[in-house]
Write a protein that holds these residues in place. Structure first.
Motif, mmCIF file in Angstrom:
data_model
loop_
_atom_site.group_PDB
_atom_site.id
_atom_site.type_symbol
_atom_site.label_atom_id
_atom_site.label_comp_id
_atom_site.label_asym_id
_atom_site.label_seq_id
_atom_site.Cartn_x
_atom_site.Cartn_y
_atom_site.Cartn_z
ATOM 1 N N LEU A 93 -5.050 -5.878 18.999
ATOM 2 C CA LEU A 93 -6.221 -5.064 19.318
ATOM 3 C C LEU A 93 -7.024 -5.678 20.465
ATOM 4 O O LEU A 93 -7.601 -4.951 21.288
ATOM 5 N N SER A 94 -7.054 -7.010 20.549
ATOM 6 C CA SER A 94 -7.809 -7.666 21.624
ATOM 7 C C SER A 94 -7.190 -7.422 22.991
ATOM 8 O O SER A 94 -7.836 -7.639 24.013
ATOM 9 N N GLN A 95 -5.932 -6.948 23.009
ATOM 10 C CA GLN A 95 -5.235 -6.687 24.271
ATOM 11 C C GLN A 95 -5.146 -5.195 24.589
ATOM 12 O O GLN A 95 -4.642 -4.818 25.649
ATOM 13 N N LEU A 96 -5.611 -4.348 23.675
ATOM 14 C CA LEU A 96 -5.483 -2.900 23.844
ATOM 15 C C LEU A 96 -6.751 -2.284 24.419
ATOM 16 O O LEU A 96 -7.864 -2.786 24.219
ATOM 17 N N ALA A 97 -6.569 -1.167 25.113
ATOM 18 C CA ALA A 97 -7.698 -0.424 25.684
ATOM 19 C C ALA A 97 -8.438 0.339 24.587
ATOM 20 O O ALA A 97 -7.943 0.507 23.465
ATOM 21 N N ASP A 98 -9.595 0.836 24.929
ATOM 22 C CA ASP A 98 -10.422 1.560 23.955
ATOM 23 C C ASP A 98 -9.779 2.855 23.485
ATOM 24 O O ASP A 98 -10.069 3.342 22.388
ATOM 25 N N ASP A 99 -8.898 3.444 24.321
ATOM 26 C CA ASP A 99 -8.276 4.704 23.938
ATOM 27 C C ASP A 99 -6.919 4.511 23.241
ATOM 28 O O ASP A 99 -6.216 5.473 22.952
ATOM 29 N N ALA A 100 -6.553 3.273 22.968
ATOM 30 C CA ALA A 100 -5.281 2.996 22.287
ATOM 31 C C ALA A 100 -5.404 3.287 20.795
ATOM 32 O O ALA A 100 -6.511 3.420 20.260
ATOM 33 N N LYS A 101 -4.241 3.377 20.139
ATOM 34 C CA LYS A 101 -4.213 3.578 18.688
ATOM 35 C C LYS A 101 -3.305 2.518 18.062
ATOM 36 O O LYS A 101 -2.277 2.155 18.633
ATOM 37 N N LEU A 102 -3.694 2.059 16.874
ATOM 38 C CA LEU A 102 -2.873 1.129 16.119
ATOM 39 C C LEU A 102 -2.747 1.639 14.684
ATOM 40 O O LEU A 102 -3.748 1.743 13.974
ATOM 41 N N ILE A 103 -1.527 1.956 14.285
ATOM 42 C CA ILE A 103 -1.259 2.397 12.918
ATOM 43 C C ILE A 103 -0.717 1.200 12.152
ATOM 44 O O ILE A 103 0.263 0.586 12.580
ATOM 45 N N VAL A 104 -1.350 0.850 11.032
ATOM 46 C CA VAL A 104 -0.917 -0.309 10.259
ATOM 47 C C VAL A 104 -0.417 0.135 8.886
ATOM 48 O O VAL A 104 -1.037 0.963 8.224
ATOM 49 N N PHE A 105 0.715 -0.420 8.494
ATOM 50 C CA PHE A 105 1.340 -0.133 7.209
ATOM 51 C C PHE A 105 1.336 -1.379 6.336
ATOM 52 O O PHE A 105 1.469 -2.499 6.838
ATOM 53 N N ASP A 106 1.237 -1.205 5.038
ATOM 54 C CA ASP A 106 1.494 -2.285 4.090
ATOM 55 C C ASP A 106 1.616 -1.713 2.684
ATOM 56 O O ASP A 106 0.974 -0.717 2.363
ATOM 57 N N LYS A 107 2.463 -2.360 1.875
ATOM 58 C CA LYS A 107 2.615 -1.976 0.467
ATOM 59 C C LYS A 107 1.526 -2.606 -0.404
ATOM 60 O O LYS A 107 1.151 -2.054 -1.430
ATOM 61 N N ASP A 108 1.062 -3.764 -0.002
ATOM 62 C CA ASP A 108 0.192 -4.589 -0.828
ATOM 63 C C ASP A 108 -1.237 -4.036 -0.866
ATOM 64 O O ASP A 108 -1.877 -3.919 0.183
ATOM 65 N N PRO A 109 -1.772 -3.709 -2.054
ATOM 66 C CA PRO A 109 -3.134 -3.172 -2.143
ATOM 67 C C PRO A 109 -4.198 -4.105 -1.575
ATOM 68 O O PRO A 109 -5.183 -3.651 -0.988
ATOM 69 N N THR A 110 -4.010 -5.431 -1.736
ATOM 70 C CA THR A 110 -4.982 -6.371 -1.189
ATOM 71 C C THR A 110 -4.964 -6.345 0.332
ATOM 72 O O THR A 110 -6.014 -6.365 0.990
ATOM 73 N N ALA A 111 -3.768 -6.277 0.899
ATOM 74 C CA ALA A 111 -3.646 -6.175 2.359
ATOM 75 C C ALA A 111 -4.296 -4.888 2.858
ATOM 76 O O ALA A 111 -4.952 -4.880 3.913
#
Length: 338
Positions: free
Chosen positions: A65-83
């Motif tokens: 995220l620190s390298q992405l522009a303001d109009d970028a998107k990041l989709i994050v996946f995880d199985k772990d409820p804590t994550a």
């Protein structure tokens, strides 16, 4: 770079492995600009849509995220409820982040529901994370007592303890051999099935330890058996295969794939997948007099391991490998032939 996360019971500190190398790879650059203390404006400012398929505690995502522009998107996946809780906290502060509580095997379906058919980069850090190991209640550790659970997603599916109650000895032995490469699988399976209950990881580890006839220096005798049961109960290798297959049509031309693995079963899959799809050479074609011309979906893959400094700082990084490749301009064609 450290990434901290807090649960209701334990404070964890997790070192993201091969951190700058992975983020540089998924962005398609040789290296990241040096970070200047107090200056948040020295990133690459790259636009596009990116996926962190294994958010964990967000180390890779935050640096990305620190390298992405303001109009970028990041989709994050995880199985772990804590994550997922940690990811949702990040998303509440950064509108570029969208959180998905599911396996990365569902990539295509989930992204399509979000109106996304192709992305600029995919990264994944496979296997188990340090916080999961260090939390004895999750059941992953043979050094800390807890329920014999081992599910990545504690909100669904059966635990290892529930599975051990009904699985037959032969099937258990096959799982230990196939997913843990445990040479003494039959002897260990017999001992496990003679247990009266499966409510303690330390008790299970001790039974395996006693049954194991060949201890290796510096390695707990239950290591491979615990790995095997965890991989099986979470369908980890099946999910990896699904993830890799989906990476071809999902990545844009010039898009980057970057995957970290920690054991040979995962690494072998990634290596063979990238070799096939970068060379256009498939095992089923080897004995054909005129092999069909296969598309080359990836550039020549590269492999990077952790530096001595990183392994000294974080011993769990020792077995990590990062494999990366660039999506080529070959059209993706689904082969329906038998």
């Amino acid at each position: 770079m450290q990434d901290s996360a807090t649960s209701d019971e334990v404070d964890f500190v997790h070192d993201a492995v091969l951190l700058p190398e992975t983020v540089a790879a998924v962005l398609g650059v040789k290296s990241l600009p040096k970070q200047t203390e107090g200056n948040d404006q020295n990133g690459l400012n790259i636009s596009g849509i990116y996926v962190d398929a294994t958010f964990g505690r967000g180390g890779h995502s935050r640096l990305l995220l620190s390298q992405l522009a303001d109009d970028a998107k990041l989709i994050v996946f995880d199985k772990d409820p804590t994550a997922i809780s940690v990811a949702q906290e990040l998303a509440s502060k950064d509108s570029r982040v969208h959180v998905v509580h599911d396996s990365f095997a569902t990539l295509t379906t989930i992204l399509a529901a979000l109106g996304i058919t192709q992305v600029d980069g995919l990264m994944a850090d496979l296997g188990i994370s340090s916080p999961q190991i260090d939390d004895g209640s999750r059941g992953f550790s043979f050094m800390r007592d807890g329920a014999v659970d081992m599910r990545m997603d504690t909100s669904r599916g059966q635990s290892v303890a529930e599975w051990l109650e009904y699985v037959d000895e032969e099937t258990l032995a096959n799982v230990l051999y196939e997913f843990g490469e445990e040479r003494h699988s039959r002897r260990i399976a017999r001992a496990i099935k003679q247990m009266e209950s499966y409510d303690s990881t330390l008790t299970l580890a001790e039974v395996i330890k006693v049954a194991h006839p060949n201890w290796q220096r510096g390695k707990h005798p239950a290591t491979q058996s615990f790995q095997a049961m965890r991989i099986f109960i979470n369908n980890e290798l099946g999910d990896v295969d699904d993830f890799l297959a989906q990476s071809i049509p999902l990545l844009k031309v010039g898009g980057q794939l970057a995957v970290i693995s920690f054991h040979s079963l995962e690494d072998r899959r990634i290596k063979q997948f990238l070799q096939r799809h970068s060379k256009g050479q498939y095992p089923e074609d080897e004995n054909l007099p005129m092999p069909p011309k296969r598309p080359r979906y990836f550039s020549k893959p590269k492999r990077v391991g952790p530096s001595k400094a990183e392994t000294s700082r974080n011993p769990r990084a020792r077995s990590a490998w990062l494999r990366m490749a660039t999506r080529t301009d070959s059209d993706y064609v689904i082969d329906d032939a038998p």
